[in-house]
Design a protein around this motif. Structure first.
Motif, PDB file in Angstrom:
ATOM      1  N   VAL A 213       0.822  -1.216   0.000  1.00 26.58           N
ATOM      2  CA  VAL A 213       0.000   0.000   0.000  1.00 26.58           C
ATOM      3  C   VAL A 213       0.860   1.273   0.000  1.00 26.58           C
ATOM      4  N   ARG A 214       0.351   2.270  -0.743  1.00 29.20           N
ATOM      5  CA  ARG A 214       0.996   3.594  -0.765  1.00 29.20           C
ATOM      6  C   ARG A 214      -0.113   4.623  -0.652  1.00 29.20           C
ATOM      7  N   LEU A 215       0.050   5.542   0.265  1.00 35.10           N
ATOM      8  CA  LEU A 215      -0.966   6.577   0.416  1.00 35.10           C
ATOM      9  C   LEU A 215      -0.726   7.680  -0.613  1.00 35.10           C
ATOM     10  N   ARG A 216      -1.793   8.082  -1.282  1.00 40.15           N
ATOM     11  CA  ARG A 216      -1.666   9.241  -2.173  1.00 40.15           C
ATOM     12  C   ARG A 216      -1.769  10.525  -1.360  1.00 40.15           C
ATOM     13  N   THR A 217      -2.488  10.414  -0.237  1.00 37.92           N
ATOM     14  CA  THR A 217      -2.607  11.542   0.688  1.00 37.92           C
ATOM     15  C   THR A 217      -2.943  10.985   2.058  1.00 37.92           C
ATOM     16  N   ASP A 218      -2.496  11.648   3.115  1.00 40.77           N
ATOM     17  CA  ASP A 218      -2.938  11.170   4.427  1.00 40.77           C
ATOM     18  C   ASP A 218      -4.045  12.055   4.993  1.00 40.77           C
ATOM     19  N   HIS A 219      -4.436  13.052   4.213  1.00 41.97           N
ATOM     20  CA  HIS A 219      -5.594  13.884   4.586  1.00 41.97           C
ATOM     21  C   HIS A 219      -6.611  13.885   3.448  1.00 41.97           C
TER      22      HIS A 219
END
Ligand code: HEM
Ligand code: SF4
Lengths: 68, 413
Positions: A33-39
Motif C-alpha cells: 500500500v501507498r498513500l496518495r494523501t494522508d488527509h
C-alpha cells in the motif's frame, strides 16, 4: 480526517486501492500500500472507511483529525 | 450452555457435535442446518473431528474476522492441535508444505515473491486475455451439442486456461492436473492416493521448472525460476510446491464459483435478470461479491491453532487448541447481512470471508474477480435462454470435498 497505512502488515491485497483509488495505491514493485494523501478530501471519506473495513490485516487506521 | 463443558481430565464430557455436518435435502446452496443451530447458540462451540479431536468452531462473522486477523493464531499444520481436514490432509502436511500452511516469517517471505504479480494493476492487464478466453468458450458452447455439461465445457476450462496462461503451464496437460488436483482437495481421498497424486504433480512441475530454467519464457514460473531459484532464495522443491499451490488453488474453487453461481442464478430468475440486462462493470462487480458471499465455496472452514491464550467472545481459547472457522456460516450471519439466505446482487457484500481474512487471505483474488466478472458479465447476456436441462433435485453436489460445488451442471438454451 487523517488516514494511516501500516506497510509492515500490508499483504498487497489491493482492497484499499479498489475501495478508494483516490487515496490508496499499490507500489509498482511490491504491491504494498501507498498513500496518495494522508488527509483525504471529505468526498472520499466513505471510501476510506470502506477500505479500513475490508483490509484483511487491519492495516488501515482512520482518525478524525490528528491534533498538533 | 454446557454442551461443551470440559472436565478436569481435559476430556469433553458430553456430546459434542460431529463436524462436518450434512446439508438439508432440497437446500444445496444453504449451509448445514446444524451449523446454523450452533451459530444461534454461541460464537464459539466445540466440535468433534474425524480423529476424535474437539477444536473450537467459530460461528459468527465478527469473531471469525477478529481471530483470522489475530497474530496469536497460526496456520502451521505441523503444530500439535492443528485441526486437520482428514487423514490424507494430515499425511500430505507431514510430507510437504506450502506457504498456505506456514506461519510468518517464512509465509510472508514466500508470499511476497508472488504479490508483485497479483497487484490490481498487473491483473487488470490480463482482463482482455481472460475476456477472450470466456468469449471463445461461449462460442464453443453455442456451436456444440445441447444439452451440455457447463462444468466440463465451460466452468473448469475458464480458470484452467487462465492459470495455465499466467504460470506458463501447457494447457494440453489439463486432464492430468485436473484429475490430480481433484484428488488432492477431496476430503475422502485415501492418504496413499493423495500422497501419490501430490508426488505426481510435484514431479510434473519439477520437470516443467527444469524446462523454464533452460528456456525462460514470459510467464510466472520462468520468472520465479530465474529470480528465486537461480538466486538461491528457494529450493527447487519449494518452487515446485509453490507452483502446486497456485495450480491447484485456482482450479476447482473458481470452477465451482462459475457452475454453482450459474445454478444459483438459474434458480433465482429475478437475480439472473440483473446480469442479463447490464453491461455496467460496477453492477457486475457488486454482483460478483454477493455471489462470493452467498456461495462461499471454500467450505469446511479455515483451520488454525492458537499460539497463545486468547480471550474472546466470553471464552478463553488456550494455546495449542485448534480452531475451525467456516466462512459458509460466517457469510450467512444475519448480524452482518440482513436476510442472509437471500441472494441479492444489489447488496454490498464486500466484507465476505469467501477468500478468508488475515495474512493468508487468498492471493489469487484479484485474478478470480477478473475471471468471475468476465463470466457473469458475459454468459447470461450471450445465452439469454440458458436453462437447467435436468431437475435441480437430480444434481449431485461435492459433499466430499472441502471446496463445495456441483459435479455436473447439464444446461440447455
Ligand atoms: C473462487 C476462487 C477462489 C476461492 C474461493 C479461494 C479461496 C481461498 C481461501 C479461503 C484462502 C485462505 C486459506 C486460509 O486462510 O487458510 C485462499 C488462499 C490462497 N489462494 Fe485462493 N481461492 C480462489 C482462487 C485462487 C486462485 C485462482 C489462486 C491462484 C492464482 C489462488 C491462490 C491462493 C493462494 C496462493 C493462497 C494462500 C495464501 C496465503 O497463505 O498467504 N486462489 N484462497
Ligand atoms: S487493503 Fe490492507 S493489505 Fe490490502 S493493499 Fe491495502 S493496506 Fe495492504
Amino acid at each position: 480526517m487523517h488516514v494511516a497505512a501500516d506497510t509492515e502488515k500490508c499483504i498487497s491485497s489491493g482492497h484499499c486501492a479498489m475501495a478508494a483509488p483516490e487515496v490508496f495505491d499499490q507500489d509498482e514493485e511490491t504491491g504494498i500500500v501507498r498513500l496518495r494523501t494522508d488527509h483525504p478530501a471529505a468526498e472520499h471519506e466513505a471510501g476510506v472507511h470502506d477500505a479500513a473495513a475490508v483490509c484483511p490485516v487491519l492495516a488501515i487506521t482512520v482518525s478524525a483529525e490528528r491534533l498538533g | 450452555m454446557t454442551r461443551s463443558s470440559i472436565g478436569a481430565s481435559g476430556r469433553v464430557e458430553n456430546d459434542v457435535p460431529a463436524f462436518p455436518m450434512p446439508r438439508a435435502k432440497g437446500c444445496p446452496l444453504d449451509p448445514p442446518p446444524g451449523l446454523r443451530g450452533l451459530q444461534a447458540e454461541a460464537p464459539l462451540v466445540r466440535i468433534r473431528l474425524w480423529d476424535g479431536s474437539t477444536p473450537w468452531l467459530v460461528t459468527r462473522h465478527d469473531v471469525q474476522r477478529a481471530l483470522l486477523a489475530d497474530e496469536r493464531i497460526g496456520s502451521d499444520s505441523l503444530l500439535p492441535g492443528y485441526p486437520h481436514v482428514s487423514e490424507s490432509f494430515q499425511a500430505r502436511a507431514a510430507d510437504l508444505q506450502t506457504f498456505i500452511t506456514m506461519d510468518d516469517p517464512e509465509h510472508a517471505r514466500q508470499r511476497r515473491m508472488l504479490s508483485p504479480s497479483f497487484t490490481l494493476r498487473r491483473i487488470e492487464q490480463l482482463r482482455p486475455t481472460v475476456q477472450g478466453i470466456v468469449d471463445d468458450l461461449v462460442d464453443g458452447l453455442l456451436a456444440g451439442p445441447k444439452p451440455a455439461d457447463l462444468v466440463s465445457a465451460f466452468a473448469l476450462p475458464v480458470p484452467s486456461l487462465v492459470i495455465c496462461h499466467v504460470l506458463g503451464v501447457p494447457y494440453e496437460d489439463h486432464e492430468f492436473f485436473q484429475r490430480t488436483s481433484r484428488l488432492l482437495i477431496a476430503r475422502e481421498t485415501a492418504a496413499e492416493t493423495a500422497l501419490a497424486a501430490q508426488m505426481e504433480l510435484v514431479g510434473y512441475l519439477d520437470q516443467l521448472i527444469g524446462r523454464k530454467l533452460a528456456e525462460p519464457a514470459d510467464d510466472l514460473l520462468s520468472q520465479l525460476a530465474v529470480e528465486q531459484l537461480q538466486t538461491g532464495q528457494m529450493s527447487r522443491q519449494q518452487l515446485a510446491m509453490m507452483s502446486l499451490l497456485l495450480l491447484v488453488g485456482g482450479h476447482e474453487t473458481s470452477a465451482d464459483m462459475i457452475a454453482l453461481g450459474t445454478l444459483a442464478l438459474l434458480t433465482n430468475p429475478d437475480q439472473l435478470a440483473v446480469l442479463r440486462h447490464t453491461d455496467d462493470p460496477t453492477v457486475i462487480a457488486r454482483a460478483t461479491e454477493e455471489l462470493l458471499r452467498y456461495l462461499s465455496v471454500a467450505h469446511g472452514g479455515r483451520r488454525r491453532v492458537a499460539l497463545e491464550d486468547i480471550e474472546i467472545a466470553g471464552e478463553v481459547i488456550r494455546a495449542g487448541e485448534g480452531l475451525v472457522l467456516p466462512s459458509e456460516i460466517g457469510d450467512r450471519d444475519e448480524r452482518v447481512y440482513p436476510r442472509p439466505d437471500v441472494l441479492d446482487l444489489h447488496r454490498d457484500a464486500r466484507q465476505h470471508l469467501a477468500f478468508g481474512f488475515g495474512i493468508h487471505q487468498c492471493l489469487g483474488q484479484p485474478l478470480v474477480r477478473v475471471e468471475l466478472q468476465a463470466v457473469y458479465g458475459t454468459l447470461y447476456r450471450r445465452i439469454p435462454t440458458l436453462a437447467l436441462a435436468v431437475e435441480p433435485s437430480e444434481l449431485e453436489f461435492k459433499e466430499e470435498g472441502f471446496v463445495y460445488g456441483v459435479h455436473e451442471l447439464p444446461v440447455t438454451w
